[in-house]
Design a protein around this motif. Sequence first.
Motif, PDB file in Angstrom:
ATOM      1  N   TYR A  85      -4.711   6.198  -4.841  1.00  0.00           N
ATOM      2  CA  TYR A  85      -4.782   4.920  -4.141  1.00  0.00           C
ATOM      3  C   TYR A  85      -3.622   4.032  -4.598  1.00  0.00           C
ATOM      4  CZ  TYR A  85      -9.719   6.089  -3.110  1.00  0.00           C
ATOM      5  OH  TYR A  85     -10.885   6.688  -2.685  1.00  0.00           O
ATOM      6  N   PRO A  86      -2.676   3.717  -3.718  1.00  0.00           N
ATOM      7  CA  PRO A  86      -1.587   2.808  -4.100  1.00  0.00           C
ATOM      8  C   PRO A  86      -2.142   1.422  -4.415  1.00  0.00           C
ATOM      9  CG  PRO A  86      -1.077   3.974  -2.057  1.00  0.00           C
ATOM     10  CD  PRO A  86      -2.523   4.218  -2.340  1.00  0.00           C
ATOM     11  N   LYS A  87      -1.482   0.733  -5.335  1.00  0.00           N
ATOM     12  CA  LYS A  87      -1.912  -0.610  -5.698  1.00  0.00           C
ATOM     13  C   LYS A  87      -1.400  -1.633  -4.695  1.00  0.00           C
ATOM     14  CE  LYS A  87      -2.131   0.264 -10.679  1.00  0.00           C
ATOM     15  NZ  LYS A  87      -1.631  -0.141 -12.021  1.00  0.00           N
ATOM     16  N   LYS A  90      -2.529  -9.361   1.053  1.00  0.00           N
ATOM     17  CA  LYS A  90      -3.359  -8.419   1.797  1.00  0.00           C
ATOM     18  C   LYS A  90      -3.850  -7.313   0.870  1.00  0.00           C
ATOM     19  CE  LYS A  90      -0.882  -9.014   6.188  1.00  0.00           C
ATOM     20  NZ  LYS A  90      -0.119  -8.307   7.258  1.00  0.00           N
ATOM     21  N   LYS A  91      -5.076  -6.877   1.103  1.00  0.00           N
ATOM     22  CA  LYS A  91      -5.606  -5.769   0.327  1.00  0.00           C
ATOM     23  C   LYS A  91      -5.002  -4.459   0.826  1.00  0.00           C
ATOM     24  CE  LYS A  91     -10.071  -7.682  -1.073  1.00  0.00           C
ATOM     25  NZ  LYS A  91     -11.536  -7.480  -1.080  1.00  0.00           N
ATOM     26  N   CYS A  92      -4.722  -3.584  -0.110  1.00  0.00           N
ATOM     27  CA  CYS A  92      -4.134  -2.293   0.241  1.00  0.00           C
ATOM     28  C   CYS A  92      -5.237  -1.262   0.456  1.00  0.00           C
ATOM     29  CB  CYS A  92      -3.187  -1.833  -0.864  1.00  0.00           C
ATOM     30  SG  CYS A  92      -2.408  -0.241  -0.527  1.00  0.00           S
ATOM     31  N   ILE A 151      -1.828  11.531  -0.139  1.00  0.00           N
ATOM     32  CA  ILE A 151      -2.097  12.902  -0.573  1.00  0.00           C
ATOM     33  C   ILE A 151      -0.753  13.596  -0.728  1.00  0.00           C
ATOM     34  CG2 ILE A 151      -3.217  15.095  -0.058  1.00  0.00           C
ATOM     35  CD1 ILE A 151      -5.122  13.577   1.801  1.00  0.00           C
ATOM     36  N   VAL A 152      -0.520  14.201  -1.869  1.00  0.00           N
ATOM     37  CA  VAL A 152       0.755  14.879  -2.121  1.00  0.00           C
ATOM     38  C   VAL A 152       0.531  16.390  -2.200  1.00  0.00           C
ATOM     39  CG1 VAL A 152       2.688  15.144  -3.703  1.00  0.00           C
ATOM     40  CG2 VAL A 152       1.668  12.886  -3.358  1.00  0.00           C
ATOM     41  N   GLN A 153       1.363  17.121  -1.479  1.00  0.00           N
ATOM     42  CA  GLN A 153       1.271  18.576  -1.497  1.00  0.00           C
ATOM     43  C   GLN A 153       2.665  19.167  -1.325  1.00  0.00           C
ATOM     44  OE1 GLN A 153      -0.218  22.053  -2.260  1.00  0.00           O
ATOM     45  NE2 GLN A 153      -1.506  20.238  -2.279  1.00  0.00           N
ATOM     46  N   SER A 154       2.877  20.329  -1.918  1.00  0.00           N
ATOM     47  CA  SER A 154       4.190  20.954  -1.888  1.00  0.00           C
ATOM     48  C   SER A 154       4.410  21.763  -0.602  1.00  0.00           C
ATOM     49  CB  SER A 154       4.358  21.879  -3.103  1.00  0.00           C
ATOM     50  OG  SER A 154       5.577  22.586  -3.019  1.00  0.00           O
ATOM     51  N   ARG A 176       0.651   9.739   3.947  1.00  0.00           N
ATOM     52  CA  ARG A 176       0.102   8.399   3.723  1.00  0.00           C
ATOM     53  C   ARG A 176      -0.574   7.884   4.983  1.00  0.00           C
ATOM     54  NH1 ARG A 176       2.705   3.702   0.087  1.00  0.00           N
ATOM     55  NH2 ARG A 176       1.211   2.046   0.520  1.00  0.00           N
ATOM     56  N   PHE A 177      -1.802   7.386   4.807  1.00  0.00           N
ATOM     57  CA  PHE A 177      -2.518   6.782   5.933  1.00  0.00           C
ATOM     58  C   PHE A 177      -3.356   5.610   5.426  1.00  0.00           C
ATOM     59  CE2 PHE A 177      -5.396   9.937   4.216  1.00  0.00           C
ATOM     60  CZ  PHE A 177      -6.644   9.349   4.285  1.00  0.00           C
ATOM     61  N   ALA A 178      -3.747   4.737   6.352  1.00  0.00           N
ATOM     62  CA  ALA A 178      -4.534   3.553   5.970  1.00  0.00           C
ATOM     63  C   ALA A 178      -5.456   3.182   7.123  1.00  0.00           C
ATOM     64  CB  ALA A 178      -3.598   2.390   5.608  1.00  0.00           C
ATOM     65  N   PHE A 179      -5.375   1.932   7.559  1.00  0.00           N
ATOM     66  CA  PHE A 179      -6.178   1.420   8.658  1.00  0.00           C
ATOM     67  C   PHE A 179      -7.669   1.650   8.406  1.00  0.00           C
ATOM     68  CE2 PHE A 179      -2.022   2.781  10.370  1.00  0.00           C
ATOM     69  CZ  PHE A 179      -1.503   1.518  10.605  1.00  0.00           C
ATOM     70  N   HIS A 180      -8.415   1.926   9.452  1.00  0.00           N
ATOM     71  CA  HIS A 180      -9.873   2.009   9.330  1.00  0.00           C
ATOM     72  C   HIS A 180     -10.310   3.135   8.395  1.00  0.00           C
ATOM     73  CE1 HIS A 180     -14.096   1.808  10.374  1.00  0.00           C
ATOM     74  NE2 HIS A 180     -14.077   3.088  10.690  1.00  0.00           N
ATOM     75  N   SER A 181      -9.690   4.306   8.530  1.00  0.00           N
ATOM     76  CA  SER A 181     -10.100   5.453   7.712  1.00  0.00           C
ATOM     77  C   SER A 181      -9.857   5.202   6.234  1.00  0.00           C
ATOM     78  CB  SER A 181      -9.334   6.707   8.153  1.00  0.00           C
ATOM     79  OG  SER A 181      -9.654   7.047   9.478  1.00  0.00           O
ATOM     80  N   GLY A 182      -8.691   4.666   5.910  1.00  0.00           N
ATOM     81  CA  GLY A 182      -8.387   4.384   4.511  1.00  0.00           C
ATOM     82  C   GLY A 182      -9.318   3.339   3.926  1.00  0.00           C
TER      83      GLY A 182
END
Length: 208
Positions: free
Chosen positions: A15-17, A24-26, A31-34, A70-76
């Motif tokens: 979770y990024p700070k 605004k709240k983050c 998710i990191v993958q090779s 990286r994703f956010a909005f409603h799902s995050g």
Amino acid sequence: REVALLAWIFAEGHYPKQVRGSGKKCYSIIIVQSEKVNAVYCEEIREILRSLNVKWKEYPMKHNGCISFRFAFHSGKKIRQRFPNKKPDAQFALTLTKQQCKLFIDTFAKADGWIDKSGTWAISQKDKFTVDILAMIAILAGYAPSIIKPGKNGCYTIRLTQFRSIETNGLHAKTIRYKGIIWCPRKEFGTFYARREGHCYWTGNTLP
């Protein structure tokens, strides 16, 4: 699909700070993958996000061949509010079907595990709470997990042994508060599922 996404987040996400001064709240999740080593897993993450209609951005890391999803909005927001510490809990585990438990633990193992010399999947975790919840989900999935105490690296290891004879559809976990010495639980039919010194097994040393 949401269960699989949560497994990827718990295993390989963070979770990024919140940016100072933004006001605004983050709610972003990364998710990191090779892509270099595990291109199949990267495509699996994309497919999961597509199937859930989640909009995301990808940031390639040239120095190590990884991709940051990286994703956010409603799902995050929904996920971060439900799991503020990025850890599965017992309440979550008990909402899963056996098939969902299997999907979750198998996905978690792919993301943050390995196959040992015997061909058994293993997962390492430092957090004891997370270890206990993963073991609980593994049991409900039909595995017979064993937990190895931390070594020099400070991590617990969960080995996911599976036998065809294990059936867990009838297991319904609940917490019973008791004060005093517990010699042995007493069940209606004389059998119960136990965990002792990291090993899980059926036993029947009680009277009905």
